[in-house]
Scaffold this active site. Structure first.
Site, short mmCIF file in Angstrom:
data_model
loop_
_atom_site.label_atom_id
_atom_site.label_comp_id
_atom_site.label_asym_id
_atom_site.label_seq_id
_atom_site.Cartn_x
_atom_site.Cartn_y
_atom_site.Cartn_z
N LYS A 30 -4.40 2.96 1.00
CA LYS A 30 -4.92 4.24 0.51
C LYS A 30 -6.04 4.74 1.42
O LYS A 30 -6.65 3.96 2.17
CB LYS A 30 -5.50 4.05 -0.89
CG LYS A 30 -4.53 3.66 -1.97
CD LYS A 30 -5.28 3.43 -3.27
CE LYS A 30 -4.34 2.99 -4.40
NZ LYS A 30 -3.46 4.09 -4.84
N ARG A 104 4.91 -0.43 -10.64
CA ARG A 104 6.23 -0.39 -11.29
C ARG A 104 7.01 -1.68 -11.07
O ARG A 104 7.87 -2.02 -11.87
CB ARG A 104 7.01 0.84 -10.79
CG ARG A 104 7.36 0.80 -9.32
CD ARG A 104 7.69 2.19 -8.77
NE ARG A 104 6.51 3.05 -8.76
CZ ARG A 104 6.54 4.33 -8.38
NH1 ARG A 104 7.69 4.88 -7.98
NH2 ARG A 104 5.44 5.05 -8.38
#
Length: 251
Positions: A30, A104
């Site tokens: 990020k 996920r």
């Protein structure tokens, strides 16, 4: 587990909370700005733990299992890489396109495991996508799921507790964005509809059971104090899960 003796044995709620204790994005790292707040990427897991504590103290007359898959997402020589093919607990193969879509992956295995533990109705809670923040801001959490009756049960519980949920779609085209040439599916479906494709990924692992996915990426943390809470972690969706467990109005 919350297993009151008098509760029906064929109806078990499975609450699954994302527990990424710090999320750098891994190899798909990020930007540095704001990364210190990524300690809050375990907010879904914390909500499940909080809800399970409250449900036990209240003595809700329904069986509930709470699962919190936990990890850090860090770059290292052993980190998952873009292009890796992973095999989920249920045997589904997943092509990793972006390692920052890690939540996920652990939720998928936890949803499968919840069913192994007897869960008949599933709710997962996760700070899952920036796309949901773009769609709803910090005002409401997104909800996806099936069948509609179960989604309405969850949204009804949220409304009664003052927690805002806004339903977003799960059209078949979102699942098509996850198609892979090398595996059963990819872990991301591209930039468009990111919150919806993330939900479609998780839908694959719900086993056709009543399931709701709550994306709390925009609501799990607040920079300013509000009338109902201090600045910082909000504990969002704890009240909704507790209300769902103690209320018999919707199920």
């Amino acid at each position: 587990r919350h297993t009151p003796a008098e509760a029906p044995i064929d109806r078990v709620f499975g609450f699954v909370g994302k527990g990424v204790t710090f999320d750098t994005g891994g190899i798909s790292i990020k930007p540095a700005g704001g990364m210190e707040r990524m300690k809050s990427d375990m907010a879904g897991g914390a909500a499940v733990i909080g809800a399970m504590c409250a449900i036990a103290k209240i003595g809700a007359a329904i069986r509930v299992v709470g699962l919190v898959p936990m990890t850090e997402n860090m770059p290292s020589g052993l980190a998952t890489k873009p292009g890796d093919i992973l095999t989920a607990a249920d045997g589904t193969t997943v092509e990793v396109i972006n390692t920052d879509a890690e939540g996920r992956l652990i939720l998928a295995d936890a949803l499968w495991y919840a069913q192994k533990l007897g869960a008949s109705h599933l709710v997962d809670i996760a700070t899952l996508t920036g796309a949901c923040v773009v769609a709803l801001g910090k005002v409401a959490s997104g909800v996806f799921g099936e069948p509609q009756e179960w989604v309405q049960s969850v949204t009804g519980a949220a409304e009664r507790t003052g927690e805002r949920l806004w339903q977003l779609p799960l059209y078949p085209e979102y699942r098509e964005q996850l198609e892979s040439e090398l595996a059963d599916l990819k872990n991301v479906g591209g930039r468009e509809g990111g919150a919806c494709t993330a939900a479609a990924f998780l839908q694959t692992f719900a086993g056709g059971k009543p399931w709701a996915h709550l994306d709390i990426a925009g609501t799990a943390w607040t920079e300013t104090a509000r009338a109902d809470g201090v600045a910082g972690a909000t504990g969002v969706m704890v009240r909704t899960m507790v209300e769902l467990a103690v209320s018999d109005r919707d199920w």
